[in-house]
Write an enzyme that holds these catalytic residues in place. Structure first.
Site, PDB file in Angstrom:
ATOM      1  N   SER A  69      37.359  37.893  37.761  1.00  0.00           N
ATOM      2  CA  SER A  69      37.098  38.844  36.674  1.00  0.00           C
ATOM      3  C   SER A  69      37.379  40.298  37.026  1.00  0.00           C
ATOM      4  O   SER A  69      37.359  41.154  36.142  1.00  0.00           O
ATOM      5  CB  SER A  69      35.645  38.712  36.196  1.00  0.00           C
ATOM      6  N   TYR A 194      45.277  33.684  30.591  1.00  0.00           N
ATOM      7  CA  TYR A 194      43.977  34.131  31.102  1.00  0.00           C
ATOM      8  C   TYR A 194      43.670  33.510  32.467  1.00  0.00           C
ATOM      9  O   TYR A 194      43.238  34.207  33.400  1.00  0.00           O
ATOM     10  CB  TYR A 194      42.888  33.789  30.092  1.00  0.00           C
TER      11      TYR A 194
END
Length: 309
Positions: A69, A194
């Protein structure tokens, strides 16, 4: 703010590493992504990058790890530079108070994620960057290679495949937002982008260098401007309030810097106008943040006096 000279950074890092080495509890590596579960939770690295590209480090500071992240910061910067304030019509800027992969808030907030750093918000940002570039993950990788000065940075296909195989919750988030017309691309395409984005491997040195554009108020390593002063301020503010999920308040209290964590055990932090940091410790607490990483940043700001407060 303390006027710690650059020459003082190395002994500070060495002192922190010694203290971390004596710390008994280091948390547990992320086990819901099998490719990350094998990491030794006692690994530790820390790097500080000054604005001129000088880097100091200790421990495993040149060992590549899964950024996860942390990449959301860079994707946000790349998209915000392209579309400006229009982005904020599709994702909010408020702390979530819920786990990073929660579906709960989307239900009563009509498919608008609370901020760009929870998974739902990051999916929206990646979707919008992909619409503007045709390859969001590739654009991100090129940016990180340029800013870090390391052309060897790359995706980890094993980690990407592992996340894809265990990505049902992210798929649910994407489909839910698509039902509110807040996703433009086909869901399988978005998820592939992603997962590849999150799989990039980089070291503490790489990430500290790649983050310096935020300490330079939007100026890239080559001297060109990526973000306006206001946009750089916005990203630093969101990192401070939202960068460590539902532990952001405690992180701000302990560390006092804009920061962003990843479940690979990395944490980046920004001292605007001065330097950037990256710490890696794979052992996580119950909220998905590196135990050693947060402790090391806490000690760094205590020992140097470098804080935004």
């Amino acid at each position: 703010m303390n006027t710690t000279s650059s020459l003082a950074f190395q002994p500070v890092l060495e002192r922190i590493a010694e203290e971390i080495e004596r710390t008994p509890g280091r948390g547990r590596a992320a086990d819901y992504i099998p490719a990350l579960a094998a990491c030794d939770p006692r690994s530790f690295g820390m790097a500080v990058a000054e604005l001129d590209g000088t880097v100091y480090g200790v421990g495993d500071w040149r060992e590549p790890f899964s950024t996860q992240s942390i990449t959301k910061v860079f994707t946000l910067a790349l998209d915000l530079a392209r579309e400006g304030d229009e982005l904020w019509e599709h994702v909010g800027r408020e702390p979530s108070g819920n786990p990073f992969n929660s579906l709960v808030q989307l239900e009563y907030e009509n498919g608008i994620p609370r901020n760009p750093f929870i998974n739902a918000g990051a999916l929206v940002v990646t979707d919008r960057l992909h619409s503007r570039t045709g390859d969001a993950a590739g654009e991100l990788l090129s940016f990180l290679r340029a800013e870090s000065g390391n052309p060897a940075l790359d995706f980890d296909e094993e980690v990407a495949a592992s996340e894809s195989a265990h990505g049902d919750r992210n798929a649910a988030l994407a489909h839910f937002m698509a039902a509110y017309d807040n996703i433009d691309n086909d869901i399988p395409v978005l998820l592939d982008q992603y997962f590849r984005q999150c799989s990039i491997r980089a070291s503490c040195a790489d990430l500290a260098l790649a983050t310096t554009f935020l300490a330079r108020h939007g100026i890239r390593a080559d001297g060109t401007r990526l973000l306006t002063l206001s946009q750089a301020k916005q990203i630093n503010a969101i990192m401070l309030t939202c960068g460590t999920y539902d532990a952001a308040g405690d992180f701000a209290y302990r560390v006092g810097l804009p920061g962003k964590s990843g479940v690979g055990g990395g944490v980046i932090a920004v001292v605007p106008g001065r330097c950037t940091l990256c710490v890696w410790g794979p052992g996580l607490d119950e909220r998905g943040n590196s135990v050693a990483g947060v402790a090391a940043l806490d000690r760094f700001t205590t020992l140097t006096g470098l804080s935004v407060f």
